[in-house]
Design a protein around this motif. Sequence first.
Motif, PDB file in Angstrom:
ATOM      1  N   LYS A   1      -6.589 -31.370 125.807  1.00  0.00           N
ATOM      2  CA  LYS A   1      -7.702 -32.234 126.234  1.00  0.00           C
ATOM      3  C   LYS A   1      -8.084 -33.235 125.156  1.00  0.00           C
ATOM      4  O   LYS A   1      -8.179 -32.889 123.975  1.00  0.00           O
ATOM      5  CB  LYS A   1      -8.898 -31.330 126.589  1.00  0.00           C
ATOM      6  CG  LYS A   1     -10.170 -32.046 126.973  1.00  0.00           C
ATOM      7  CD  LYS A   1      -9.975 -33.016 128.117  1.00  0.00           C
ATOM      8  CE  LYS A   1      -9.364 -32.381 129.349  1.00  0.00           C
ATOM      9  NZ  LYS A   1      -8.873 -33.416 130.326  1.00  0.00           N
TER      10      LYS A   1
ATOM     11  N   ARG B   1      -7.072 -41.145 133.599  1.00  0.00           N
ATOM     12  CA  ARG B   1      -7.892 -40.885 134.783  1.00  0.00           C
ATOM     13  C   ARG B   1      -8.795 -42.075 135.068  1.00  0.00           C
ATOM     14  O   ARG B   1      -8.876 -43.019 134.292  1.00  0.00           O
ATOM     15  CB  ARG B   1      -8.698 -39.582 134.596  1.00  0.00           C
ATOM     16  CG  ARG B   1      -7.769 -38.358 134.548  1.00  0.00           C
ATOM     17  CD  ARG B   1      -8.535 -37.072 134.515  1.00  0.00           C
ATOM     18  NE  ARG B   1      -9.362 -36.854 135.686  1.00  0.00           N
ATOM     19  CZ  ARG B   1      -8.923 -36.341 136.845  1.00  0.00           C
ATOM     20  NH1 ARG B   1      -7.656 -35.987 136.981  1.00  0.00           N
ATOM     21  NH2 ARG B   1      -9.751 -36.160 137.849  1.00  0.00           N
TER      22      ARG B   1
ATOM     23  N   ALA C   1      -6.898 -38.628 129.381  1.00  0.00           N
ATOM     24  CA  ALA C   1      -7.339 -37.245 129.603  1.00  0.00           C
ATOM     25  C   ALA C   1      -6.882 -36.297 128.500  1.00  0.00           C
ATOM     26  O   ALA C   1      -7.443 -35.212 128.345  1.00  0.00           O
ATOM     27  CB  ALA C   1      -6.844 -36.755 130.957  1.00  0.00           C
TER      28      ALA C   1
END
Length: 343
Positions: A239, A280, A304
């Motif tokens: 992440k 995204r 992302a």
Amino acid sequence: MADGFSPIRWSDGELLLLDQTLLPEQEVWLHCRRPEDVAGAIRRLSVRGAPAIGVAAAYGLVLGAGDFGAAYDLLLSTRPTAVNLRWALDRGRALRDRVVEGGEGKQLRARLLAWARDLHQEDIEANRRIGAFGRDLFEEGDRVLTHCNAGALATAGYGTAIGVVEAAWSAGRLASVWVDETRPLLQGSRLTTWELSRLAIPHRLITDNSAGAIIARGWVQKIVVGADRVAVNGDVANKVGTYPVAVLAARHGVPFYVAAPLSTIDRGTASGADIPIEKRDAEEVVHAFGKRIAPQDTEALNLAFDVTPAELVAALITDAGVLRPPYRESIAEAFSGRGDPGH
Ligand code: MRU
């Protein structure tokens, strides 16, 4: 959330997914009857986290057994970075080929279902092994920092990084957890906190940009995160926001650990530069708390994931043991013990 909690269930011919977009306010189970339902759930992060995506996609193939190729393509197109997705889909396709070549096509759905259930169970068992290996790296009184959510919700159950946290806590080797909130979708504030409270593990939420201040004060002894894909040289995609934490860890001499099953190590990816990074919708950045926070004409970039170079990773905690640098060698050795062709 003791033993056995899984965000994924199979019941009466349907795939049930705990909708993670609604946590922690509501615990709603989505009912997926078609591969399209599963693909939609993966895209909007109702089910998320690399191993959970892989297991959900495996059940998606069961639902799409009637038009296998279309289901495979649709599910593969949902998210690019987590390699567990392709890993699971390719295994399902190999099984389909064996079943069809063996003249057992009528049993395809039943065979896929038995396989998906095994995959589900194997992921939980892999995570328990990761927890047991990782626990030994901790010492009494340690405070650990984690980013995003790599808990039971992100897997078939038990979790990877949070599995390590739980195992260390149960062994009396952990004092508390710092939880990065993880902008923009707040997997830390919404999901990791939810899991840690259910596990009754002491934790405190911090903004992502507080990590430097907290680490510089000496309040963090270990860092443990999950991974979406690990390259054969040990570079890790996880992440977005993981890489800056790893840089801070190096600056302050704090061990930075990555917990992931071998199914997250992609032997077809040479280095982090080859890992596709999902972009995204910019809407996720210009909005917060259900309303627009940036001016109407503001453009945003929403990566992302980021890549942490192997040199910043103190160890990879896997289901085959704790791997240390040089990763090319330790990863190859971990797979050779498996007789598993991997990717
Ligand atoms: O976008 P997400 O929420 O799917 O990202 C999840 C992560 O980055 C996790 O750390 C990773 O998938 C490991 S989950 C065990």
